[in-house]
Design an enzyme around this catalytic site. Structure first.
Site, PDB file in Angstrom:
ATOM      1  CB  CYS A  44      -1.008   0.100   1.243  1.00  0.00           C
ATOM      2  SG  CYS A  44      -1.845   1.420   1.243  1.00  0.00           S
ATOM      3  CB  CYS A  49      -3.311   2.799  -1.278  1.00  0.00           C
ATOM      4  SG  CYS A  49      -3.340   0.723  -0.892  1.00  0.00           S
ATOM      5  CE  LYS A  52      -4.583   3.240  -6.254  1.00  0.00           C
ATOM      6  NZ  LYS A  52      -5.390   2.288  -5.849  1.00  0.00           N
ATOM      7  CE1 TYR A 179      -7.322  -2.270  -6.842  1.00  0.00           C
ATOM      8  CE2 TYR A 179      -8.431  -4.416  -6.821  1.00  0.00           C
ATOM      9  CZ  TYR A 179      -7.421  -3.656  -6.573  1.00  0.00           C
ATOM     10  OH  TYR A 179      -6.771  -3.974  -5.229  1.00  0.00           O
ATOM     11  CD  GLU A 183      -7.457   1.972  -8.868  1.00  0.00           C
ATOM     12  OE1 GLU A 183      -8.115   2.205  -7.858  1.00  0.00           O
ATOM     13  OE2 GLU A 183      -6.155   1.447  -8.862  1.00  0.00           O
ATOM     14  CG  HIS A 468     -29.267  23.017  -3.437  1.00  0.00           C
ATOM     15  ND1 HIS A 468     -29.270  22.147  -4.743  1.00  0.00           N
ATOM     16  CD2 HIS A 468     -29.459  23.893  -4.082  1.00  0.00           C
ATOM     17  CE1 HIS A 468     -29.655  22.724  -5.721  1.00  0.00           C
ATOM     18  NE2 HIS A 468     -29.573  23.966  -5.359  1.00  0.00           N
ATOM     19  CD  GLU A 473     -28.803  18.701  -4.344  1.00  0.00           C
ATOM     20  OE1 GLU A 473     -29.925  19.098  -4.027  1.00  0.00           O
ATOM     21  OE2 GLU A 473     -28.046  19.697  -4.787  1.00  0.00           O
TER      22      GLU A 473
END
Length: 485
Positions: A44, A49, A52, A179, A183, A468, A473
């Site tokens: 990682c 992670c 990356k 993934y 990615e 908002h 939302e």
């Protein structure tokens, strides 16, 4: 005096192993040692992670000047300086590794910069030749990317190699549809590399919600990635002199013959020039680099596990019970090496649960259900719970879904779209799954994950007042299902 050198010996200095070692020593007062053959921080921090995500950030700056102009800023796009970024990246990784080392030292964990293998149920042997004994041994060695059994596969690179490239290629072929492949396709495309991606399946990101992954694929193509599904590599070879070497048709013969040929070419290949590729659809192309993102295997080879009676799965993963204990009572395993849920926060939780169980007398099993996760594609995808496909196979469901152009990019007349989706049980009204495809979807899904984990119903979402104007939302304003299943 204990009959063992240590109460706990941890093999592996990644996030899970380091957390377990620190907790056992610092909170439970155990005598702990840890061995790491490579860099502290593991996949990682060093080659996963963290670097990356920093590359994701770097790649996203490419679109800012064009968007800024729509907002009135006079701004032009410059060139990306890979060496400058790479230097800054390596400096940051060095800093993080030192933090890991300091945390271990601060918890009085003895560390060995060496490879450790198991030579007994309570004994490890270090690559320095030393042996150490421990009442408990925790294996946290993680996993590694794999190459396919393909002649000249060593001409290509794997995800670990991306961060060490001396220069960015002008063109790259990425093989895979998970993934990691998706990615890096987005990252390299954003950095100005011409990206082609092959995936043998019908759609990328297998296992995720069909509608969400379809949106990601659509946006990837919109951004210039040449994504080809139903396609795989049939042959590859150095572009120079491949026919003179008689390589065309090399993938014929039996599976054993192909594997033997792949083994023969593995040691002699080096990725020093353009690579010729032929696909399963018959197309041919030449690429500066080929990246294999075709899966990861657990790091269990040569550890001595099977000789001691530790059971391994088909892919080499260590089989453990709910408390991370193997078939050998003194040996435990956590993280990617067990191939349960291969995420860094999960490995950390498994390490913490191990310490609670073994050193604090509090039987603790990790809950592997409803774990939120994010895929840092461009746009990002955040997900928690069941996909529509999995949910409808279990019970009747309602699907609430909306797709729209977000305010920020719509104003700049960009075609980008986002998706918000809820899967709701018709019987209990619980939200079984939430899927978001949007910029910063990872940030949104973390908070949505709290609600889904708590068992929130659709009516709980409806009672929540919208913030908002935001993209998120829409998660609380979808009143009518688009379909039932």
């Amino acid at each position: 005096m204990s009959e063992f050198d240590y109460d706990l010996f941890v093999i592996g200095g990644g996030s899970g192993g380091v957390r377990a070692a620190r907790m056992a020593a610092g909170e439970a007062g155990a005598k702990v040692a840890l061995a790491e053959a490579d860099r502290y921080g593991g996949t990682c921090v060093i080659r996963g992670c963290v670097p990356k995500k920093l590359m994701v950030f770097a790649s996203e700056y490419a679109g800012i000047p064009e968007e800024a102009q729509a907002y009135g800023w006079e701004m032009t796009r410059g060139a990306f300086n890979w060496p400058a970024f790479q230097h800054r990246l390596n400096t940051e990784l060095d800093r993080l590794e030192q933090i890991y080392r300091n945390l271990l030292a601060g918890s009085n964990v003895e560390t060995f910069d060496a490879r450790a293998t198991l030579s007994g149920p309570h004994q490890v042997t270090l690559s320095t030749g030393e042996t150490r004994t421990a009442k408990h041994i925790l294996v946290a060695t993680g996993g590694h990317p794999v190459r396919p059994d393909l002649p000249h596969a060593n001409l290509g690179i794997v995800s670990d190699d991306i961060f060490n490239m001396q220069a960015l290629p002008k063109s790259i072929l990425i093989v895979g549809g998970g993934y990691i492949a998706c990615e890096f396709a987005g990252i390299l495309n954003g950095l100005g590399v011409e990206v082609t991606q092959y995936y043998r399946g019908a759609q990328i990101l297998r296992g995720f919600d069909d509608e969400a992954r379809g949106m990601v694929a659509e946006q990837m193509r919109e951004r210039g990635i040449d994504l080809k599904t139903g396609t795989n590599i049939l042959e590859m070879a150095p572009a120079e002199g491949r026919r003179a070497a008689g390589e065309t048709g090399a993938m014929g013969g039996t599976a054993q013959e192909r594997a033997e040929l792949a083994e023969l070419t593995r040691e002699e290949d080096t990725a020093t020039g353009p690579i010729w590729v032929k696909s399963t659809t018959g197309t041919e192309g030449v690429f500066d680099t080929v990246l294999f993102a075709t899966g990861r295997d657990p790091n269990t080879k040569g550890l001595g596990l099977e000789e001691l009676g530790v059971k391994l799965g088909r892919r080499g993963q260590i089989e453990v019970d709910e408390y991370s204990q193997t078939a050998v009572p003194s040996i435990y395993a956590i993280g990617d090496v067990t191939d349960r849920v291969n995420l860094t926060p999960v490995a950390i939780r498994e390490g913490m649960a191990f310490v609670e169980t073994v050193f604090k007398g509090n039987l603790t099993a990790v809950d592997h259900e409803l774990i939120p996760s994010a895929i840092f594609t461009q746009p990002e995808m955040g997900t928690v719970g069941l996909s529509e496909e999995d949910a409808r196979d279990q019970e009747p469901v309602e699907i609430y879904c909306t797709s729209f152009r977000a305010m920020q990019t719509a104003f700049a007349e960009k075609p980008d779209r986002v998706l918000m989706k809820l899967i709701v049980s018709q019987n209990t009204r619980k939200v079984l799954g939430c899927h978001i495809v949007a910029p910063n979807a990872g940030e949104m899904i973390q908070l949505a994950g709290v609600a889904v984990k708590m068992g929130a119903t659709k009516e709980d979402f409806d009672r929540t007042v919208a913030v908002h104007p935001t993209m998120s939302e829409e998660i609380v304003t979808m009143r009518s299902p688009v379909r039932t299943a």
